[in-house]
Design a protein around this motif. Structure first.
Motif, mmCIF file in Angstrom:
data_model
loop_
_atom_site.group_PDB
_atom_site.id
_atom_site.type_symbol
_atom_site.label_atom_id
_atom_site.label_comp_id
_atom_site.label_asym_id
_atom_site.label_seq_id
_atom_site.Cartn_x
_atom_site.Cartn_y
_atom_site.Cartn_z
ATOM 1 N N LEU A 1 -2.015 -31.960 7.137
ATOM 2 C CA LEU A 1 -3.358 -32.416 6.572
ATOM 3 C C LEU A 1 -4.424 -31.256 6.681
ATOM 4 C CD1 LEU A 1 -4.958 -35.167 5.736
ATOM 5 C CD2 LEU A 1 -6.332 -34.976 7.899
ATOM 6 N N ARG A 2 -4.878 -31.096 5.313
ATOM 7 C CA ARG A 2 -5.895 -29.945 5.474
ATOM 8 C C ARG A 2 -7.250 -30.859 5.256
ATOM 9 N NH1 ARG A 2 -4.283 -25.072 2.686
ATOM 10 N NH2 ARG A 2 -2.006 -24.968 2.632
ATOM 11 N N PHE A 3 -8.230 -30.327 5.989
ATOM 12 C CA PHE A 3 -9.431 -31.096 5.857
ATOM 13 C C PHE A 3 -10.562 -29.931 6.195
ATOM 14 C CE2 PHE A 3 -8.621 -31.214 10.383
ATOM 15 C CZ PHE A 3 -9.906 -31.138 10.984
ATOM 16 N N ILE A 4 -12.004 -30.243 5.905
ATOM 17 C CA ILE A 4 -12.919 -29.216 5.728
ATOM 18 C C ILE A 4 -14.079 -29.921 6.412
ATOM 19 C CG2 ILE A 4 -13.855 -29.820 3.489
ATOM 20 C CD1 ILE A 4 -14.708 -27.133 3.170
ATOM 21 N N THR A 5 -14.809 -29.198 7.218
ATOM 22 C CA THR A 5 -16.200 -29.669 7.622
ATOM 23 C C THR A 5 -17.291 -29.339 6.760
ATOM 24 O OG1 THR A 5 -16.280 -27.741 9.214
ATOM 25 C CG2 THR A 5 -15.232 -29.696 10.361
ATOM 26 N N ALA A 6 -18.271 -30.113 6.716
ATOM 27 C CA ALA A 6 -19.499 -29.704 5.827
ATOM 28 C C ALA A 6 -20.645 -30.665 6.350
ATOM 29 C CB ALA A 6 -19.271 -30.260 4.575
ATOM 30 N N GLY A 7 -22.023 -30.245 5.818
ATOM 31 C CA GLY A 7 -23.183 -30.944 6.124
ATOM 32 C C GLY A 7 -24.263 -29.706 6.220
ATOM 33 N N SER A 8 -25.402 -29.850 6.722
ATOM 34 C CA SER A 8 -26.354 -28.987 6.929
ATOM 35 C C SER A 8 -26.217 -28.161 7.832
ATOM 36 C CB SER A 8 -27.732 -29.867 6.972
ATOM 37 O OG SER A 8 -27.856 -30.612 5.917
ATOM 38 N N VAL A 9 -27.350 -27.092 7.915
ATOM 39 C CA VAL A 9 -27.323 -25.936 8.859
ATOM 40 C C VAL A 9 -27.535 -26.551 10.346
ATOM 41 C CG1 VAL A 9 -28.479 -24.013 9.739
ATOM 42 C CG2 VAL A 9 -28.259 -24.410 7.368
ATOM 43 N N ASP A 10 -26.936 -26.244 11.263
ATOM 44 C CA ASP A 10 -26.717 -26.603 12.621
ATOM 45 C C ASP A 10 -26.578 -27.968 12.958
ATOM 46 O OD1 ASP A 10 -27.838 -24.090 13.395
ATOM 47 O OD2 ASP A 10 -29.770 -24.475 13.104
ATOM 48 N N ASP A 11 -25.720 -28.634 12.227
ATOM 49 C CA ASP A 11 -25.212 -29.983 12.502
ATOM 50 C C ASP A 11 -23.992 -29.779 13.395
ATOM 51 O OD1 ASP A 11 -26.982 -31.445 10.820
ATOM 52 O OD2 ASP A 11 -25.758 -31.627 9.171
ATOM 53 N N GLY A 12 -23.556 -28.824 13.775
ATOM 54 C CA GLY A 12 -22.726 -28.795 14.849
ATOM 55 C C GLY A 12 -21.036 -28.566 14.159
ATOM 56 N N LYS A 13 -21.045 -27.929 12.932
ATOM 57 C CA LYS A 13 -19.579 -28.200 12.259
ATOM 58 C C LYS A 13 -18.703 -27.136 13.250
ATOM 59 C CE LYS A 13 -21.525 -26.850 8.658
ATOM 60 N NZ LYS A 13 -23.137 -27.063 9.007
ATOM 61 N N SER A 14 -19.169 -25.951 13.567
ATOM 62 C CA SER A 14 -18.204 -24.992 14.466
ATOM 63 C C SER A 14 -17.836 -25.428 15.744
ATOM 64 C CB SER A 14 -18.953 -23.740 14.349
ATOM 65 O OG SER A 14 -18.995 -23.203 12.976
ATOM 66 N N THR A 15 -19.056 -25.924 16.351
ATOM 67 C CA THR A 15 -18.604 -26.605 17.394
ATOM 68 C C THR A 15 -17.613 -27.770 17.441
ATOM 69 O OG1 THR A 15 -20.747 -26.111 18.256
ATOM 70 C CG2 THR A 15 -19.865 -27.508 19.659
ATOM 71 N N LEU A 16 -17.658 -28.497 16.568
ATOM 72 C CA LEU A 16 -16.832 -29.730 16.414
ATOM 73 C C LEU A 16 -15.400 -28.981 16.271
ATOM 74 C CD1 LEU A 16 -16.189 -32.680 15.961
ATOM 75 C CD2 LEU A 16 -16.543 -32.316 13.481
ATOM 76 N N ILE A 17 -15.150 -28.348 15.295
ATOM 77 C CA ILE A 17 -13.820 -27.475 15.163
ATOM 78 C C ILE A 17 -13.209 -26.921 16.552
ATOM 79 C CG2 ILE A 17 -12.504 -25.888 13.981
ATOM 80 C CD1 ILE A 17 -14.169 -26.408 11.474
ATOM 81 N N GLY A 18 -14.366 -26.288 17.110
ATOM 82 C CA GLY A 18 -13.877 -25.705 18.441
ATOM 83 C C GLY A 18 -13.459 -26.689 19.441
ATOM 84 N N ARG A 19 -14.318 -27.745 19.293
ATOM 85 C CA ARG A 19 -13.797 -29.031 20.312
ATOM 86 C C ARG A 19 -12.408 -29.581 19.900
ATOM 87 N NH1 ARG A 19 -14.570 -30.110 25.011
ATOM 88 N NH2 ARG A 19 -16.777 -29.969 25.107
#
Length: 449
Positions: free
Chosen positions: A17-35
């Motif tokens: 499965l390929r997926f992408i995180t999106a949203g506004s600045v500082d919504d925590g996208k990079s932290t979510l992927i790290g988690r």
């Protein structure tokens, strides 16, 4: 909201499965992927040690800054923002994942389009501490949340996951979560998004990401990973028949024969057409058509590195040999005879303008669709989409960066194209500024004339 989770979880092999995180600045996208990487044991020990020692760490005490796992550029770590799309790979016992971390800043929206173009799903993050409390309905949602959702719709992403992140900062307020869900559901209905999931979570603390949480007993739905493990990836349609864009023509000659000699025989030489099957299947004996010329031919052999194949299917990269000595070049499309797409010089398309330089009718643009490149001119901007009020259609004479518009395009040479809804691989294109060689826009074909 789709809740049919347990049935799908019973499958043994769910593929990639390929997926992408999106949203506004500082919504925590990079932290979510790290988690996701950390809790699914997708991080090497040396990676963990490196981010623990990083001088750009933004967490307190011994807590690991998981966002550093995807923010790989020095500028990203210094500023604490995501600039370019970062791809990461991880796996669980149920399936493999390829995840793209997209920037939230408006000026990097074009990078989000790049990552979303090959995705099967999008995780749109919303920070409940930053919603517009004075607004009502869809007005509480930030502009980038709406813009990324609109792009997801244009790109035909079949699954949308709304992750309301940082719920720990609002004491897991159920009423606030429900307000956000109601607002986004209204916006999704306006866009025509149907398969939408809503999950309250905390990427920093790990609640409802991989494991459940006791912090919100009112939420009894699946975790983010449980949803991701059950989604169906986009599958190319078998109904339209073979679609094989030619990427390269492989030619070899008998030993000792001058390869510049036009008398090099097809009997003693080798001419194979290489590329990736985007839809349908192909096997020896199939009758095909070479587009845009419309030349008929018969498949002689289908090869992979391992040798000849009885049949090749969508997703496989192969070499096709034809019985007839016909003219086939890079940019041509080999299709099943009787099931040809339309060959045209006129398109109606949705366009996302990506260049910092606005659209200028005096500049020369090139349209690249699959491996074919032709000169193009935008004849008419039918309207520009207002991402706040989706029913509003703004008339415009030009397009600026991040504008989403519906346009009509005229081409100097014909292309063979399906609509994007029918097949993204042959229904998508980019516009290139011929003067600067910059990618000016990404487009999705709505109709061919």
């Amino acid at each position: 909201m789709n809740t049919n989770i347990e049935t799908s979880r019973e499958q043994d092999d769910l593929g990639v499965l390929r997926f992408i995180t999106a949203g506004s600045v500082d919504d925590g996208k990079s932290t979510l992927i790290g988690r996701l990487l950390f809790d699914s044991k997708g991080i090497f020990i040396d990676q963990l040690a490196a981010i623990s020692r990083s001088k750009h760490k933004r967490t307190l005490g011994e807590q690991i800054d998981l966002s550093l796992l995807t923010d790989g550029l020095e500028a990203e770590r210094e500023q604490g923002i995501t600039i370019d799309v970062a791809y990461r790979y991880f796996a669980t016992p149920r399936r493999k994942f390829i995840v793209a971390d997209a920037p939230g800043h408006e000026q990097y929206t074009r990078n989000m389009i790049t990552g979303a173009s090959t995705a099967d799903a999008v995780v749109i993050l919303i920070d409940p501490t930053r919603i517009r409390t004075e607004g009502s309905g869809t007005d509480i949602l930030l502009t980038q949340t709406k813009r990324h959702s609109a792009i997801a719709k244009l790109l035909g992403l079949p699954h949308i996951i709304v992750a309301v992140n940082k719920m720990d900062l609002v004491d897991w307020d159920q009423a606030l979560f429900e307000r956000i869900r109601s607002a986004y559901a209204e916006f999704a209905a306006q866009l025509g998004l149907t398969d939408v999931y809503y999950i309250p979570l905390s990427a920093l603390e790990g609640d409802n990401v991989v494991d459940g949480s006791d912090a919100a007993p009112w939420y009894t739905g699946p975790t983010l990973l449980e949803v991701l493990e059950t989604l169906e990836p986009r599958q190319p349609s078998d109904d339209i028949g073979l679609r094989f864009p030619v990427q390269y023509v492989q030619r070899t000659y008998p030993e000792g024969q001058d390869n510049a000699d036009p008398s090099a025989s097809e009997v003693f030489g080798f001419r194979g057409y290489q590329g990736r099957i985007e839809a349908g299947s192909v096997k020896p004996g199939d009758v095909v058509t070479i587009l845009p010329a419309g030349t008929p031919a018969t498949v002689h052999e289908v090869l992979r590195f391992e040798g000849p194949m009885d049949e090749a299917v969508a997703g496989q990269s192969v070499t096709i040999l034809l019985k007839e000595n016909v003219d086939v070049s890079r940019g041509d499309l080999i299709v099943a005879s009787g099931r040809e797409p339309v060959t045209t010089k006129r398109l109606q398309a949705d366009l996302c303008w990506l260049d910092t330089t606005p659209l200028d009718s005096r500049r020369r643009y090139l349209l690249k669709q699959t491996s074919r490149v032709v000169q193009a001119k935008i004849q008419e901007i039918e309207f520009v989409l207002d991402v706040h009020a989706l029913h509003d259609r703004i008339k415009a004479e030009t397009l600026a960066m991040n504008d989403i518009a519906q346009v009509r395009i005229a081409l100097a040479q014909p292309i063979a194209a399906d609509s994007y809804e029918t097949l993204p691989a042959t229904g998508a294109f980019i516009l290139i500024d011929a003067g600067t060689n910059q990618t000016a826009a990404a487009g999705m074909i709505l109709a061919v004339e």
